[in-house]
Design a protein around this motif. Structure first.
Motif, PDB file in Angstrom:
ATOM      1  N   ILE A   1      -0.202  12.397 -11.742  1.00  0.00           N
ATOM      2  CA  ILE A   1       0.691  12.415 -10.582  1.00  0.00           C
ATOM      3  C   ILE A   1       2.049  11.927 -11.044  1.00  0.00           C
ATOM      4  CG2 ILE A   1       1.140  11.494  -8.270  1.00  0.00           C
ATOM      5  CD1 ILE A   1      -1.891  10.941  -8.065  1.00  0.00           C
ATOM      6  N   ASP A   2       3.099  12.713 -10.771  1.00  0.00           N
ATOM      7  CA  ASP A   2       4.452  12.337 -11.175  1.00  0.00           C
ATOM      8  C   ASP A   2       5.373  12.401  -9.957  1.00  0.00           C
ATOM      9  OD1 ASP A   2       6.889  11.861 -12.290  1.00  0.00           O
ATOM     10  OD2 ASP A   2       6.844  13.515 -13.722  1.00  0.00           O
ATOM     11  N   PRO A   3       5.557  11.287  -9.267  1.00  0.00           N
ATOM     12  CA  PRO A   3       6.399  11.292  -8.071  1.00  0.00           C
ATOM     13  C   PRO A   3       7.843  11.689  -8.348  1.00  0.00           C
ATOM     14  CG  PRO A   3       5.050   9.313  -8.153  1.00  0.00           C
ATOM     15  CD  PRO A   3       4.938   9.980  -9.490  1.00  0.00           C
ATOM     16  N   SER A   4       8.359  11.378  -9.542  1.00  0.00           N
ATOM     17  CA  SER A   4       9.762  11.692  -9.834  1.00  0.00           C
ATOM     18  C   SER A   4      10.025  13.187  -9.836  1.00  0.00           C
ATOM     19  CB  SER A   4      10.166  11.083 -11.183  1.00  0.00           C
ATOM     20  OG  SER A   4       9.385  11.621 -12.237  1.00  0.00           O
TER      21      SER A   4
ATOM     22  N   VAL B   1      -9.908   6.830 -13.703  1.00  0.00           N
ATOM     23  CA  VAL B   1      -9.130   5.597 -13.821  1.00  0.00           C
ATOM     24  C   VAL B   1      -7.701   5.878 -13.368  1.00  0.00           C
ATOM     25  CG1 VAL B   1      -8.243   3.859 -15.399  1.00  0.00           C
ATOM     26  CG2 VAL B   1     -10.548   4.781 -15.719  1.00  0.00           C
ATOM     27  N   ALA B   2      -7.219   5.106 -12.402  1.00  0.00           N
ATOM     28  CA  ALA B   2      -5.899   5.355 -11.831  1.00  0.00           C
ATOM     29  C   ALA B   2      -5.027   4.107 -11.909  1.00  0.00           C
ATOM     30  CB  ALA B   2      -6.028   5.798 -10.377  1.00  0.00           C
ATOM     31  N   PRO B   3      -3.749   4.269 -12.230  1.00  0.00           N
ATOM     32  CA  PRO B   3      -2.831   3.122 -12.202  1.00  0.00           C
ATOM     33  C   PRO B   3      -2.841   2.482 -10.818  1.00  0.00           C
ATOM     34  CG  PRO B   3      -1.786   5.019 -13.244  1.00  0.00           C
ATOM     35  CD  PRO B   3      -3.070   5.517 -12.640  1.00  0.00           C
ATOM     36  N   GLY B   4      -2.800   1.160 -10.790  1.00  0.00           N
ATOM     37  CA  GLY B   4      -2.812   0.450  -9.518  1.00  0.00           C
ATOM     38  C   GLY B   4      -4.169  -0.088  -9.132  1.00  0.00           C
ATOM     39  N   GLN B   5      -5.238   0.472  -9.716  1.00  0.00           N
ATOM     40  CA  GLN B   5      -6.567  -0.056  -9.443  1.00  0.00           C
ATOM     41  C   GLN B   5      -6.716  -1.447 -10.061  1.00  0.00           C
ATOM     42  OE1 GLN B   5      -8.779   3.270 -11.223  1.00  0.00           O
ATOM     43  NE2 GLN B   5      -9.796   3.596  -9.263  1.00  0.00           N
ATOM     44  N   THR B   6      -7.672  -2.190  -9.550  1.00  0.00           N
ATOM     45  CA  THR B   6      -7.941  -3.521 -10.075  1.00  0.00           C
ATOM     46  C   THR B   6      -9.069  -3.460 -11.099  1.00  0.00           C
ATOM     47  OG1 THR B   6      -7.229  -4.576  -8.017  1.00  0.00           O
ATOM     48  CG2 THR B   6      -8.643  -5.873  -9.480  1.00  0.00           C
ATOM     49  N   LEU B   7      -8.851  -4.071 -12.234  1.00  0.00           N
ATOM     50  CA  LEU B   7      -9.871  -4.213 -13.273  1.00  0.00           C
ATOM     51  C   LEU B   7     -10.413  -5.631 -13.202  1.00  0.00           C
ATOM     52  CD1 LEU B   7     -11.341  -3.506 -15.986  1.00  0.00           C
ATOM     53  CD2 LEU B   7      -9.266  -4.305 -17.140  1.00  0.00           C
ATOM     54  N   VAL B   8     -11.731  -5.761 -13.085  1.00  0.00           N
ATOM     55  CA  VAL B   8     -12.360  -7.083 -13.073  1.00  0.00           C
ATOM     56  C   VAL B   8     -13.354  -7.145 -14.224  1.00  0.00           C
ATOM     57  CG1 VAL B   8     -13.786  -8.729 -11.775  1.00  0.00           C
ATOM     58  CG2 VAL B   8     -12.043  -7.369 -10.588  1.00  0.00           C
TER      59      VAL B   8
ATOM     60  N   PHE C   1       0.837  -1.203   0.000  1.00  0.00           N
ATOM     61  CA  PHE C   1       0.000   0.000   0.000  1.00  0.00           C
ATOM     62  C   PHE C   1       0.875   1.258   0.000  1.00  0.00           C
ATOM     63  CE2 PHE C   1      -2.386   3.230   2.459  1.00  0.00           C
ATOM     64  CZ  PHE C   1      -3.575   3.273   1.749  1.00  0.00           C
ATOM     65  N   LEU C   2       1.892   1.272   0.855  1.00  0.00           N
ATOM     66  CA  LEU C   2       2.766   2.439   0.951  1.00  0.00           C
ATOM     67  C   LEU C   2       3.603   2.617  -0.318  1.00  0.00           C
ATOM     68  CD1 LEU C   2       3.987   1.983   4.635  1.00  0.00           C
ATOM     69  CD2 LEU C   2       2.402   3.723   3.801  1.00  0.00           C
ATOM     70  N   SER C   3       4.172   1.530  -0.830  1.00  0.00           N
ATOM     71  CA  SER C   3       5.027   1.655  -2.005  1.00  0.00           C
ATOM     72  C   SER C   3       4.231   2.045  -3.248  1.00  0.00           C
ATOM     73  CB  SER C   3       5.780   0.341  -2.257  1.00  0.00           C
ATOM     74  OG  SER C   3       4.894  -0.709  -2.542  1.00  0.00           O
ATOM     75  N   GLU C   4       2.991   1.570  -3.355  1.00  0.00           N
ATOM     76  CA  GLU C   4       2.169   1.930  -4.495  1.00  0.00           C
ATOM     77  C   GLU C   4       1.813   3.419  -4.475  1.00  0.00           C
ATOM     78  OE1 GLU C   4       0.352  -0.515  -7.209  1.00  0.00           O
ATOM     79  OE2 GLU C   4       2.525  -0.440  -6.838  1.00  0.00           O
ATOM     80  N   TYR C   5       1.439   3.934  -3.307  1.00  0.00           N
ATOM     81  CA  TYR C   5       1.147   5.365  -3.211  1.00  0.00           C
ATOM     82  C   TYR C   5       2.407   6.187  -3.475  1.00  0.00           C
ATOM     83  CZ  TYR C   5      -3.749   5.871  -1.922  1.00  0.00           C
ATOM     84  OH  TYR C   5      -5.128   5.916  -1.967  1.00  0.00           O
ATOM     85  N   ALA C   6       3.554   5.731  -2.993  1.00  0.00           N
ATOM     86  CA  ALA C   6       4.805   6.451  -3.229  1.00  0.00           C
ATOM     87  C   ALA C   6       5.134   6.507  -4.710  1.00  0.00           C
ATOM     88  CB  ALA C   6       5.943   5.780  -2.465  1.00  0.00           C
ATOM     89  N   ALA C   7       4.654   5.519  -5.473  1.00  0.00           N
ATOM     90  CA  ALA C   7       4.899   5.478  -6.918  1.00  0.00           C
ATOM     91  C   ALA C   7       3.807   6.196  -7.712  1.00  0.00           C
ATOM     92  CB  ALA C   7       4.999   4.021  -7.386  1.00  0.00           C
ATOM     93  N   GLY C   8       2.880   6.857  -7.027  1.00  0.00           N
ATOM     94  CA  GLY C   8       1.825   7.594  -7.713  1.00  0.00           C
ATOM     95  C   GLY C   8       0.675   6.732  -8.165  1.00  0.00           C
ATOM     96  N   ARG C   9       0.546   5.530  -7.595  1.00  0.00           N
ATOM     97  CA  ARG C   9      -0.517   4.614  -7.973  1.00  0.00           C
ATOM     98  C   ARG C   9      -1.576   4.556  -6.874  1.00  0.00           C
ATOM     99  NH1 ARG C   9       1.213   0.877 -11.917  1.00  0.00           N
ATOM    100  NH2 ARG C   9       0.215  -0.894 -10.887  1.00  0.00           N
TER     101      ARG C   9
END
Length: 384
Positions: free
Chosen positions: A264-267, A360-367, A85-93
């Motif tokens: 969102i661009d963490p870099s 639509v955000a990167p990291g979300q789950t598509l079902v 959860f933490l690493s995904e948010y840190a990556a902008g996901r």
């Protein structure tokens, strides 16, 4: 059948365990201690794996008449769910921790231990159904009859093998009140216990505060879609695509319309905001596909990107090679593949939506669903 019943301390898992025992299975109850803070207490409907929850689960097991144990899975939960959860948010996901918990704890760590101990299946209080009416005749995952509580979305990543070794006794209930009434009739003291909600390991409900405490402040700029700096922030991890509130922008848009997070661009530590129209998309691209059955380009499906969101009519445009059917691609697939000169198979799943959706955000789950049957799950990488 020897069944391991996961008992959270709530009414759903208690009734599920009771139903499994009543069906004649040899049931053993287990409470997964996921919090490293053993003295944690519940705050209304918030918190997980508290002292009260473990005690409630034990009392329910005693009432049902089944053995009961507590398993410490806090290290697994921290490493596989909280850190993710933490690493995904840190990556902008934007991750869904409930999806990760079901995938990596309840239907990976738990089932692995259950297998080693000789259990045939795992039973939980999830609202979903398992049937054998799919095209292959093997067990398949379906929506619950109680659509307000349906959890097939967060269970989809478990995959077909785990489905075949799971029991979801609550899938045929139409309302939560029916479950509570059954608990009351069985003398289970959790019949009136409130449902838990929000992110279980963020007990106070302050997700942004939790992220900042763990990731620290990392100030940056807020830009509008023209590139002009219109504000500052304390860290990109405090934002998600589609967010409207809490942006900290004092300067209104020229037309007075609301602004949303569109990138969102963490870099570069930059957050871009813009009009709602910039969030709309009609095509989804996802990876890490888990298929319940072969997929084929051109197939009509329904796509869902949020646990409690609506499923949108859609069409599969492209599938990863490992997920494709052996049959020849459809005309739609041929048209889409003709547009690329790279002959190598794509590792991505591409889905076209009949109507555009926002946020639509990167990291979300598509079902993906065929009617009420889950056919695949994947992790969104981007919108086209």
């Amino acid at each position: 059948m020897k069944v391991l019943a996961a008992m959270s301390g709530g009414v759903d898992s208690a009734v599920a365990a009771a139903r499994a025992a009543e069906a004649g299975h040899e049931v053993v109850g287990v409470h997964m201690a996921l919090s490293k803070n053993r003295d944690q207490r519940r705050t209304g409907s918030r918190g997980c794996c508290t002292v009260e929850d473990a005690s409630d689960a034990r009392r329910a097991a005693d009432r049902i008449g089944i053995p009961y144990y507590v398993w410490d899975l806090s290290d697994d939960f921290h490493d596989l769910v909280v850190e993710d959860f933490l690493s995904e948010y840190a990556a902008g996901r934007t991750p869904n921790p409930c999806v990760r918990c079901n995938e990596r704890i309840k239907f990976a760590s738990l089932m692995e231990r259950a297998t080693l101990l000789g259990f045939d299946a795992v039973c939980t209080g999830h609202y979903a159904s398992i049937r054998t009416d799919g095209p292959s005749g093997t067990p398949s995952l379906h929506r619950s009859r109680n659509m307000a509580k349906d959890q097939s979305y967060v269970l989809a990543v478990m995959g077909p093998e785990a489905v075949g070794r799971s029991l979801f006794p609550l899938g045929e209930y139409e309302t939560k009140d029916e479950v509570r009434e059954e608990a009351r009739k069985r003398g289970l003291g959790v019949s009136t216990k409130p449902d838990s909600y929000d992110i279980c390991f963020v007990a106070d409900g302050d997700t942004r505060g939790f992220l900042e405490r763990n990731l620290g402040a990392d100030p940056g700029e807020i830009l509008d879609d023209s590139g002009a700096v219109i504000g500052t922030h304390r860290g990109t991890h405090g934002f998600t695509i589609g967010q409207r509130k809490g942006l900290g922008i004092q300067q209104p848009a020229a037309d007075g319309a609301p602004r949303y997070v569109v990138d969102i661009d963490p870099s570069s530590r930059q957050v871009v905001v813009g009009a709602a129209e910039l969030l709309s998309t009609r095509e989804l691209i996802a990876t890490d596909v888990v298929s319940f059955e072969p997929l084929s380009a051109g197939r009509e499906v329904h796509a869902q990107i949020r646990a409690h969101g609506e499923a949108t009519p859609a069409r599969i445009l492209e599938v990863p090679a490992a997920s494709a059917e052996a049959s020849e691609p459809s005309a739609d697939a041929s048209e889409s593949s003709a547009a690329t000169a790279d002959p190598a198979p794509s590792p991505s799943l591409r889905v076209g939506l009949d109507t555009p959706i926002r946020g639509v955000a990167p990291g979300q789950t598509l079902v993906l669903y065929d009617g009420d049957r889950v056919i695949a799950a994947a992790t969104l990488e981007r919108r086209a």
